[in-house]
Design an enzyme around this catalytic site. Structure first.
Site, short mmCIF file in Angstrom:
data_model
loop_
_atom_site.label_atom_id
_atom_site.label_comp_id
_atom_site.label_asym_id
_atom_site.label_seq_id
_atom_site.Cartn_x
_atom_site.Cartn_y
_atom_site.Cartn_z
CE LYS A 1 8.58 63.58 10.99
NZ LYS A 1 8.24 64.12 9.68
CE LYS B 1 11.39 69.91 13.80
NZ LYS B 1 11.24 69.21 12.53
CE LYS C 1 5.04 71.54 9.30
NZ LYS C 1 5.12 71.55 7.85
#
Ligand code: TYM
Length: 338
Positions: free
Chosen positions: A120, A202, A205
């Site tokens: 991230k 992956k 969202k």
């Protein structure tokens, strides 16, 4: 009765309300949450982890909507406030309070090793805030506050649950047994769903390419469109082979989870089928699963009074358990009792 209750294992898990939930959240986590709530030997706590969401920039109105959407979706999927404690993390301030104590029992190097932090911070270098770094410690606090033994999560959260184990063991060894040492519970099938557009990444969202992620609240036409465009391969055979056929393997996994059949049965069903028909049937299975969920979600999201009641009751029940643990922790570290 009380002795029986005392033996129950506590289950804790949460979803972070950043963006709308995906098929991956259901397959990796919520499918197990729903199943576990029906087991009388478990006491389940499921939370909407809103404190976790502000580690990234979120517009407040959108964030508020996502939080309520997640709560309504929990209920629509079958989580029952009579059976499980359903609440918002920010309604129980003990989460933030325990996180501080655990911060002081977590090594910098341990937090730095977290894969999600590394990924991230690479993805959003302009906002590598301390909260993003500290996030796994807050997650450990979530789990340890409830003395949870079982934590149903998808594969990407396994490392965080392992950190929670390390912190719990360290604290127990330093003072005296205080926390239950938790373990991750992962489904046999669907522990990691991949993007329909990039089947080695992956399903998320917050994917930059929204065509890769199917949201639980996507309208059926949108779902069908996403499956139709799903990346496959130049072969023609529907077979599970993660290394060589990641797109097809991902679709087979999705079909298995949402049609409720084993992977082997799914493979057999599509033997000799062409890819277009297979993708169409997978999309239809997902739509059929989601139709009653979406209908129930629409009813619930319009009933703000009911959602408020669920949150309020859940927070009260969660607080009782959480403060019991927190005051024990405060005593052990030596804070003078008020
Ligand atoms: P979050 O919100 O990213 O994801 C919620 C749950 O969904 C699982 N999941 C997936 N499973 C399979 N395939 C995927 N593509 C996929 N994407 C997500 C995640 O593994 C997770 O179980 N930090 C957590 C929320 C949290 C939490 C906790 C979880 C906060 N406190 C305490 C457990 C215990 C998170 O961001 O999950």
């Amino acid at each position: 009765m009380e002795a029986e209750e005392a033996k129950k294992k506590v289950v804790f898990s949460a979803v972070k309300p950043t963006g709308s939930m995906t098929l991956g959240n259901y397959a990796g986590a919520l499918a197990n949450w729903v199943a576990m709530q029906s087991d009388p030997s478990y006491d389940c706590f499921y939370c909407v982890a809103d404190l976790h969401s502000i580690t990234v920039d979120v517009p407040p109105a959108e964030f508020r909507k996502d939080t309520l959407d997640d709560l309504a979706t929990y209920l629509a999927l079958g989580l029952n406030p009579e059976k499980s404690v359903l609440f918002l993390q920010s309604h129980v301030s003990a989460h933030a309070e325990l996180a501080w104590v655990l911060n002081c029992h977590t090594q910098f190097g341990e937090a730095r090793r977290m894969t999600q932090f590394k990924e991230k911070s690479k993805r959003a270098p302009e906002n590598v805030n301390v909260g993003l770094f500290d996030y796994p410690v807050l997650m450990a606090a979530d789990i340890l506050l409830y003395q949870a033994e079982l934590v149903p999560v998808g594969q990407d959260q396994k490392q965080h649950v392992e950190l929670a184990r390390t912190i719990a063991q360290r604290f127990n060894n330093k003072y005296s047994p205080t926390f239950t040492v938790p373990e991750p519970i992962m489904p046999k099938v669907g522990t990691k769903l991949y993007s329909l557009q990039n089947p080695t990444a992956k399903m998320s969202k917050t994917d930059e390419n929204p065509a890769g992620s199917v949201l639980l609240l996507d309208p059926p036409e949108e779902i069908m469109r996403k499956f139709k465009r799903a990346v496959t391969d130049s072969d023609t055979c529907v077979k599970f082979d993660r290394a060589n056929k990641p797109g097809i393997s991902n679709l087979l996994t999705i079909y298995s989870v949402f049609a409720g059949v084993s992977l082997a049965a799914a493979e057999k069903e599509f033997q000799g089928s062409d890819y277009a028909a297979f993708k169409q049937r997978t999309g239809e299975a997902v739509c059929a699963f989601l139709a009653p969920v979406q209908k129930e979600y629409k009813r619930l999201i319009a009933d703000k009074a009911y959602l408020s009641q669920v949150m309020k009751d859940g927070a009260e029940r969660a607080r009782r358990m959480a403060y019991k643990t927190l005051s024990k922790v405060y005593r052990k570290v030596g804070f003078v009792q008020p």
